[in-house]
Scaffold this motif. Structure first.
Motif, PDB file in Angstrom:
ATOM      1  N   LEU A 183       0.790  -1.238   0.000  1.00 47.58           N
ATOM      2  CA  LEU A 183       0.000   0.000   0.000  1.00 47.58           C
ATOM      3  C   LEU A 183       0.823   1.290   0.000  1.00 47.58           C
ATOM      4  N   PRO A 184       1.970   1.362   0.667  1.00 45.11           N
ATOM      5  CA  PRO A 184       2.739   2.608   0.646  1.00 45.11           C
ATOM      6  C   PRO A 184       3.300   2.990  -0.726  1.00 45.11           C
ATOM      7  N   LEU A 185       3.430   2.054  -1.645  1.00 43.19           N
ATOM      8  CA  LEU A 185       4.037   2.363  -2.937  1.00 43.19           C
ATOM      9  C   LEU A 185       3.283   3.415  -3.739  1.00 43.19           C
ATOM     10  N   PRO A 186       1.952   3.305  -3.922  1.00 43.20           N
ATOM     11  CA  PRO A 186       1.281   4.373  -4.675  1.00 43.20           C
ATOM     12  C   PRO A 186       1.319   5.721  -3.954  1.00 43.20           C
ATOM     13  N   PHE A 187       1.233   5.683  -2.623  1.00 46.82           N
ATOM     14  CA  PHE A 187       1.295   6.946  -1.872  1.00 46.82           C
ATOM     15  C   PHE A 187       2.673   7.591  -1.993  1.00 46.82           C
ATOM     16  N   ALA A 188       3.698   6.774  -2.036  1.00 50.23           N
ATOM     17  CA  ALA A 188       5.054   7.305  -2.201  1.00 50.23           C
ATOM     18  C   ALA A 188       5.208   7.966  -3.561  1.00 50.23           C
ATOM     19  N   ILE A 198       2.668   9.232  -5.434  1.00 53.01           N
ATOM     20  CA  ILE A 198       1.776  10.397  -5.524  1.00 53.01           C
ATOM     21  C   ILE A 198       2.325  11.578  -4.737  1.00 53.01           C
ATOM     22  N   PHE A 199       2.765  11.331  -3.508  1.00 49.21           N
ATOM     23  CA  PHE A 199       3.216  12.411  -2.636  1.00 49.21           C
ATOM     24  C   PHE A 199       4.717  12.645  -2.678  1.00 49.21           C
ATOM     25  N   ASN A 200       5.412  11.919  -3.555  1.00 48.59           N
ATOM     26  CA  ASN A 200       6.852  12.084  -3.752  1.00 48.59           C
ATOM     27  C   ASN A 200       7.626  11.924  -2.435  1.00 48.59           C
ATOM     28  N   LEU A 201       7.329  10.839  -1.729  1.00 45.02           N
ATOM     29  CA  LEU A 201       8.002  10.557  -0.458  1.00 45.02           C
ATOM     30  C   LEU A 201       9.400   9.996  -0.717  1.00 45.02           C
ATOM     31  N   PRO A 202      10.322  10.258   0.168  1.00 47.81           N
ATOM     32  CA  PRO A 202      11.658   9.671   0.017  1.00 47.81           C
ATOM     33  C   PRO A 202      11.601   8.140   0.096  1.00 47.81           C
ATOM     34  N   LEU A 203      12.556   7.515  -0.542  1.00 44.83           N
ATOM     35  CA  LEU A 203      12.609   6.065  -0.605  1.00 44.83           C
ATOM     36  C   LEU A 203      12.755   5.435   0.780  1.00 44.83           C
ATOM     37  N   VAL A 204      13.448   6.096   1.671  1.00 43.80           N
ATOM     38  CA  VAL A 204      13.647   5.578   3.036  1.00 43.80           C
ATOM     39  C   VAL A 204      12.308   5.436   3.751  1.00 43.80           C
ATOM     40  N   TYR A 205      11.418   6.402   3.590  1.00 44.54           N
ATOM     41  CA  TYR A 205      10.107   6.328   4.233  1.00 44.54           C
ATOM     42  C   TYR A 205       9.283   5.181   3.657  1.00 44.54           C
ATOM     43  N   SER A 206       9.334   5.029   2.353  1.00 45.81           N
ATOM     44  CA  SER A 206       8.568   3.961   1.706  1.00 45.81           C
ATOM     45  C   SER A 206       9.048   2.595   2.164  1.00 45.81           C
ATOM     46  N   ILE A 207      10.341   2.395   2.174  1.00 47.75           N
ATOM     47  CA  ILE A 207      10.887   1.100   2.586  1.00 47.75           C
ATOM     48  C   ILE A 207      10.589   0.826   4.052  1.00 47.75           C
ATOM     49  N   SER A 208      10.703   1.831   4.896  1.00 48.54           N
ATOM     50  CA  SER A 208      10.413   1.615   6.316  1.00 48.54           C
ATOM     51  C   SER A 208       8.930   1.293   6.532  1.00 48.54           C
ATOM     52  N   MET A 209       8.036   1.950   5.805  1.00 50.41           N
ATOM     53  CA  MET A 209       6.605   1.635   5.932  1.00 50.41           C
ATOM     54  C   MET A 209       6.308   0.218   5.454  1.00 50.41           C
ATOM     55  N   ILE A 210       6.953  -0.201   4.367  1.00 50.24           N
ATOM     56  CA  ILE A 210       6.746  -1.552   3.850  1.00 50.24           C
ATOM     57  C   ILE A 210       7.255  -2.579   4.858  1.00 50.24           C
TER      58      ILE A 210
END
Length: 99
Positions: free
Chosen positions: A55-60, A62-74
């Motif tokens: 689920l965090p992948l599309p939000f990352a 859309i909102f241009n989140l850093p890769l570190v945040y996406s990986i940590s959420m996953i």
């Protein structure tokens, strides 16, 4: 935790996780060695939990989140999924169709 329908023994968390990674439908009971199958209801729930990990992948995107945040959420969602899958697994003696 899932309980074998044949011997009525409750599986441990580790046995449940190990059995849930099987690609074939049959899961071997570690106590009585009979074939056990996940019920269609529990297979649908486990599939939904597995998809929630991504689920965090599309939000990352859309909102241009850093890769570190996406990986940590996953990773956090993966840990949550690992803890929930054994609790949601239900077993049956026979394999039933998903639909």
């Amino acid at each position: 935790m899932p309980t074998s329908k044949t011997c009525k023994t409750e599986w441990t968390w580790q046995e449940s996780i190990k059995a849930s990674w099987k690609f074939s439908g049959a899961m071997n009971c570690p106590h009585c060695h009979s074939d056990q199958y996940a019920t269609p209801k529990s297979r649908k729930r486990m599939t939904l939990i597995n998809w929630l990990v991504l689920l965090p992948l599309p939000f990352a995107a859309i909102f241009n989140l850093p890769l570190v945040y996406s990986i940590s959420m996953i990773l956090i969602l993966f840990a949550v999924a690992l803890s929930l899958i054994p609790k949601m697994m239900e077993l049956s003696n026979e394999q039933k169709p998903l639909w």
